[in-house]
Design a protein around this motif. Structure first.
Motif, short mmCIF file in Angstrom:
data_model
loop_
_atom_site.label_atom_id
_atom_site.label_comp_id
_atom_site.label_asym_id
_atom_site.label_seq_id
_atom_site.Cartn_x
_atom_site.Cartn_y
_atom_site.Cartn_z
N LYS A 3 0.88 -1.16 -0.05
CA LYS A 3 0.03 0.02 0.06
C LYS A 3 0.77 1.37 -0.01
CE LYS A 3 -3.77 -2.14 1.87
NZ LYS A 3 -5.19 -1.86 2.66
N GLU A 66 -1.56 -0.88 -4.10
CA GLU A 66 -2.74 0.30 -4.19
C GLU A 66 -2.29 1.35 -3.70
OE1 GLU A 66 -6.92 0.71 -1.72
OE2 GLU A 66 -5.32 -0.77 -0.88
N THR A 107 -4.23 -0.43 -8.17
CA THR A 107 -5.77 0.25 -7.67
C THR A 107 -5.28 1.67 -7.24
OG1 THR A 107 -5.82 -0.77 -5.65
CG2 THR A 107 -7.22 -1.73 -7.50
N THR A 109 -7.15 4.78 -4.69
CA THR A 109 -8.03 4.44 -3.59
C THR A 109 -8.19 5.83 -3.20
OG1 THR A 109 -7.89 2.24 -3.45
CG2 THR A 109 -9.00 3.59 -1.53
#
Length: 135
Positions: A3, A66, A107, A109
Motif C-alpha cells: 500500500k 494500491e 488500484t 483509492t
C-alpha cells in the motif's frame, strides 16, 4: 500486498510545497520519504507524491499495489473518471500513467485525510516545508 500512501501540499496556491510518501507492506512501514519542491500548486505537489510512489514501486519490481491518497482529483484522474484540464498538470499525469502501466495489478483509492497513514505523510510533508520556511 503493498500500500502506497502519499500526500502533497502547498502553503499558498501556489506557494512553498512538498510531498511525502509512506510505503506499507503487510501492515508495516517499509519506506518513508519527503521532498521540498519549491513554489508550486497543491495539485503539482499531490502528483509529485504519487509519481514518487509509482517510481518506488516500478524500481522495486512490485506487481500488485494500491495507491492511496486524499486527493480526490488525482485519484479520479488516474482512474479516468475526471479529465485533466490543467496544462501544468498534464505532463505529470502522463508520467504517472506511464509508470502505472508497469504495475500489472494496480488500484487507486481515495480516502479522507484521517485515514490510516495519510496523517503520517501529511506530518512528513509539513516538516519538510517547515525546514524550508525561509527559503
Amino acid at each position: 500486498m503493498y500500500k502506497f500512501y502519499s500526500d502533497g501540499g502547498s502553503r499558498g496556491n501556489p506557494g512553498h510545497s512538498a510531498f511525502a510518501i509512506v510505503v506499507v507492506k503487510d501492515g508495516k512501514v517499509i519506506h518513508e520519504y519527503s521532498e521540498f519542491l519549491g513554489v508550486h500548486t497543491n495539485n503539482y505537489a499531490e502528483y509529485r507524491g504519487l509519481i514518487a510512489n509509482l517510481t518506488y514501486a516500478v524500481k522495486n519490481g512490485i506487481k500488485e499495489a494500491e495507491f492511496i491518497m486524499d486527493s480526490q482529483l488525482v485519484i479520479m484522474q488516474m482512474r479516468g473518471q475526471y479529465k485533466v484540464k490543467s496544462e501544468s498538470v498534464m505532463e505529470l499525469y502522463q508520467d504517472a500513467k506511464t509508470l502505472a502501466s508497469f504495475i500489472p495489478k494496480i488500484t487507486f483509492t481515495h480516502v479522507r485525510r484521517s485515514e490510516q497513514y495519510i496523517p503520517r505523510a501529511d506530518a512528513l510533508l509539513n516538516a519538510e516545508m517547515d525546514r524550508h520556511e525561509n527559503d
